[in-house]
Design an enzyme around this catalytic site. Structure first.
Site, PDB file in Angstrom:
ATOM      1  N   HIS A 183      -1.391   6.746   5.495  1.00  0.00           N
ATOM      2  CA  HIS A 183      -0.182   6.364   6.234  1.00  0.00           C
ATOM      3  C   HIS A 183       0.789   7.533   6.183  1.00  0.00           C
ATOM      4  O   HIS A 183       1.158   7.975   5.086  1.00  0.00           O
ATOM      5  CB  HIS A 183       0.482   5.142   5.597  1.00  0.00           C
ATOM      6  CG  HIS A 183      -0.449   3.993   5.376  1.00  0.00           C
ATOM      7  ND1 HIS A 183      -0.927   3.212   6.402  1.00  0.00           N
ATOM      8  CD2 HIS A 183      -1.014   3.514   4.239  1.00  0.00           C
ATOM      9  CE1 HIS A 183      -1.726   2.287   5.906  1.00  0.00           C
ATOM     10  NE2 HIS A 183      -1.803   2.443   4.601  1.00  0.00           N
ATOM     11  N   ALA A 185       0.801  -1.224   0.000  1.00  0.00           N
ATOM     12  CA  ALA A 185       0.000   0.000   0.000  1.00  0.00           C
ATOM     13  C   ALA A 185       0.833   1.273   0.000  1.00  0.00           C
ATOM     14  O   ALA A 185       0.283   2.359  -0.164  1.00  0.00           O
ATOM     15  CB  ALA A 185      -0.920  -0.007   1.217  1.00  0.00           C
ATOM     16  N   ASN A 242       0.132  -3.999   7.868  1.00  0.00           N
ATOM     17  CA  ASN A 242       1.130  -4.638   7.008  1.00  0.00           C
ATOM     18  C   ASN A 242       2.155  -3.626   6.500  1.00  0.00           C
ATOM     19  O   ASN A 242       3.325  -3.952   6.307  1.00  0.00           O
ATOM     20  CB  ASN A 242       0.435  -5.341   5.841  1.00  0.00           C
ATOM     21  CG  ASN A 242      -0.260  -6.616   6.290  1.00  0.00           C
ATOM     22  OD1 ASN A 242       0.391  -7.535   6.780  1.00  0.00           O
ATOM     23  ND2 ASN A 242      -1.568  -6.664   6.166  1.00  0.00           N
TER      24      ASN A 242
HETATM   25  N1  LIG Z   1       1.428  -5.447   2.408  1.00  0.00           N
HETATM   26  C1  LIG Z   1       0.448  -4.540   2.227  1.00  0.00           C
HETATM   27  O1  LIG Z   1       0.685  -3.355   2.037  1.00  0.00           O
HETATM   28  C2  LIG Z   1      -0.975  -5.002   2.279  1.00  0.00           C
HETATM   29  C3  LIG Z   1      -1.995  -4.143   1.852  1.00  0.00           C
HETATM   30  C4  LIG Z   1      -3.296  -4.603   1.858  1.00  0.00           C
HETATM   31  C5  LIG Z   1      -3.577  -5.873   2.328  1.00  0.00           C
HETATM   32  N2  LIG Z   1      -2.592  -6.665   2.793  1.00  0.00           N
HETATM   33  C6  LIG Z   1      -2.861  -8.010   3.330  1.00  0.00           C
HETATM   34  O2  LIG Z   1      -3.004  -8.897   2.238  1.00  0.00           O
HETATM   35  C7  LIG Z   1      -3.878  -9.965   2.617  1.00  0.00           C
HETATM   36  C8  LIG Z   1      -4.982 -10.116   1.576  1.00  0.00           C
HETATM   37  O3  LIG Z   1      -5.718  -8.908   1.463  1.00  0.00           O
HETATM   38  P1  LIG Z   1      -7.122  -8.889   0.645  1.00  0.00           P
HETATM   39  O4  LIG Z   1      -7.608  -7.505   0.642  1.00  0.00           O
HETATM   40  O5  LIG Z   1      -6.969  -9.629  -0.636  1.00  0.00           O
HETATM   41  O6  LIG Z   1      -8.022  -9.733   1.654  1.00  0.00           O
HETATM   42  P2  LIG Z   1      -9.417 -10.440   1.361  1.00  0.00           P
HETATM   43  O7  LIG Z   1     -10.109 -10.525   2.673  1.00  0.00           O
HETATM   44  O8  LIG Z   1     -10.121  -9.812   0.200  1.00  0.00           O
HETATM   45  O9  LIG Z   1      -8.982 -11.926   0.903  1.00  0.00           O
HETATM   46  C9  LIG Z   1      -8.314 -12.818   1.773  1.00  0.00           C
HETATM   47  C10 LIG Z   1      -8.669 -14.229   1.321  1.00  0.00           C
HETATM   48  O10 LIG Z   1      -7.891 -15.144   2.104  1.00  0.00           O
HETATM   49  C11 LIG Z   1      -8.711 -16.257   2.410  1.00  0.00           C
HETATM   50  N3  LIG Z   1      -8.179 -16.987   3.565  1.00  0.00           N
HETATM   51  C12 LIG Z   1      -8.473 -16.836   4.885  1.00  0.00           C
HETATM   52  N4  LIG Z   1      -7.769 -17.716   5.627  1.00  0.00           N
HETATM   53  C13 LIG Z   1      -7.028 -18.456   4.741  1.00  0.00           C
HETATM   54  C14 LIG Z   1      -6.114 -19.535   4.889  1.00  0.00           C
HETATM   55  N5  LIG Z   1      -5.799 -20.033   6.092  1.00  0.00           N
HETATM   56  N6  LIG Z   1      -5.557 -20.056   3.769  1.00  0.00           N
HETATM   57  C15 LIG Z   1      -5.844 -19.552   2.550  1.00  0.00           C
HETATM   58  N7  LIG Z   1      -6.719 -18.543   2.338  1.00  0.00           N
HETATM   59  C16 LIG Z   1      -7.289 -17.996   3.439  1.00  0.00           C
HETATM   60  C17 LIG Z   1     -10.095 -15.665   2.637  1.00  0.00           C
HETATM   61  O11 LIG Z   1     -11.101 -16.650   2.484  1.00  0.00           O
HETATM   62  C18 LIG Z   1     -10.149 -14.587   1.546  1.00  0.00           C
HETATM   63  O12 LIG Z   1     -10.708 -15.091   0.332  1.00  0.00           O
HETATM   64  C19 LIG Z   1      -4.398  -9.609   4.034  1.00  0.00           C
HETATM   65  O13 LIG Z   1      -3.607 -10.257   5.014  1.00  0.00           O
HETATM   66  C20 LIG Z   1      -4.172  -8.105   4.097  1.00  0.00           C
HETATM   67  O14 LIG Z   1      -4.044  -7.665   5.434  1.00  0.00           O
HETATM   68  C21 LIG Z   1      -1.297  -6.272   2.754  1.00  0.00           C
END
Ligand SMILES: NC(=O)c1ccc[n+]([C@@H]2O[C@H](COP(=O)([O-])OP(=O)(O)OC[C@H]3O[C@@H](n4cnc5c(N)ncnc54)[C@H](O)[C@@H]3O)[C@@H](O)[C@H]2O)c1
Length: 252
Positions: A203, A115, A173
């Site tokens: 942020h 992000a 994150n």
């Molecule tokens: N690094 C960054 O800057 C940043 C930014 C945004 C989001 N993120 C992180 O990225 C990840 C995904 O974000 P998103 O918006 O796509 O989330 P989202 O909620 O749209 O999708 C997450 C998916 O993971 C699945 N899931 C849950 N537990 C699981 C498991 N044990 N094994 C496999 N799949 C599983 C859920 O069913 C869901 O479909 C989150 O952890 C979020 O916090 C990181």
């Protein structure tokens, strides 16, 4: 890096954007591991499957910190890993496992900028950096808090990034990425503000050091859930950079 087949852990917002982009790049999306997602464009499996990991050039974790912790070792023994749930690395044992498994296997761990912007520059300057503080401001709902309890901007966390990762694992994150690139989870300071008047994820990153003073503010719109509108685009850019270059323990 020679990437032809990828697999996804997590088939939500970021996972689906990456799958679509990977197909545009001509890559095969071999599987999506997700306990609840349904899809007719990809084989969905509910849990870790080492045979599937074996058959791809890159696994992309975009699920939860628990999913990353569960799969990291199994993946890195077999292939490369790009991961988004970076708060998992506030656990020193998992971070050490990632570095050791990457070194032992020769497979890469890719840390995306996600992000925010400038992670490469923070990485480059880490020896000169003395202080890092990050303030994230989001709506209470986006932070998983009950909106009824917040009528004005409220500091809901202030402390080390390591403790922030435990308190708001789905929302900081960005803090974890900066800690990993810069001066670590204990010296990086985190603040989280719940503001009922905003619909943005903002942020503010303030960094001071030997010969440098940086102040960056990055806002994106929260398009539902925890992920802003920019991150899926940024994730696709990270995949582009891995396909074109890659290697080692890299920031992409
Ligand atoms: N690094 C960054 O800057 C940043 C930014 C945004 C989001 N993120 C992180 O990225 C990840 C995904 O974000 P998103 O918006 O796509 O989330 P989202 O909620 O749209 O999708 C997450 C998916 O993971 C699945 N899931 C849950 N537990 C699981 C498991 N044990 N094994 C496999 N799949 C599983 C859920 O069913 C869901 O479909 C989150 O952890 C979020 O916090 C990181």
């Amino acid at each position: 890096m020679d990437i032809n087949r990828i697999g996804l852990i997590g088939y939500g917002k970021i996972g689906r954007a990456l799958a679509a982009h990977a197909r545009e790049l001509g890559l095969e999306v071999a599987f999506a591991q997700d306990p609840v997602a349904q899809a007719d464009d990809v084989k969905v499996v509910a849990g870790p499957d080492t045979e599937l990991y074996e058959g791809v050039d890159l696994v992309i974790e975009c699920a939860t910190r628990g999913a990353l912790a569960e799969s990291l070792g199994l993946v890195l023994e077999r292939t490369n890993l790009l991961c988004f749930s970076l708060t998992a690395f506030s656990d020193d044992a998992l971070l050490a496992q990632a570095k050791e498994a990457s070194q032992a296997s020769g497979h890469s761990v890719f840390v995306p900028h996600g992000a925010i912007l400038g992670l490469d520059g923070i990485r480059d300057g880490r020896q000169a950096i003395e202080e890092v503080s990050i303030t994230t401001t989001k709506s209470p709902k986006s932070l998983g808090l009950n909106p009824a309890g917040y009528t004005e901007p409220t500091v809901v966390f202030e402390g080390s990034t390591r403790d922030a990762c435990a308190a708001f694992p789905r929302n900081v994150n960005v803090h974890a990425a900066i800690a990993l690139a810069g001066i670590g989870f204990d010296r990086t300071r985190s603040k989280v503000v719940a503001d009922p008047s905003v619909s943005t994820n903002t942020h503010r990153i303030v960094i001071n050091g030997n010969g440098l003073a940086w102040d960056m503010t990055i806002s994106s719109f929260a398009a539902g859930g925890v992920t802003g509108a920019y991150t899926p685009l940024s994730a696709c850019g990270s995949l582009d950079r891995i396909v074109r270059t890659g290697g080692g323990f890299s920031f992409v």
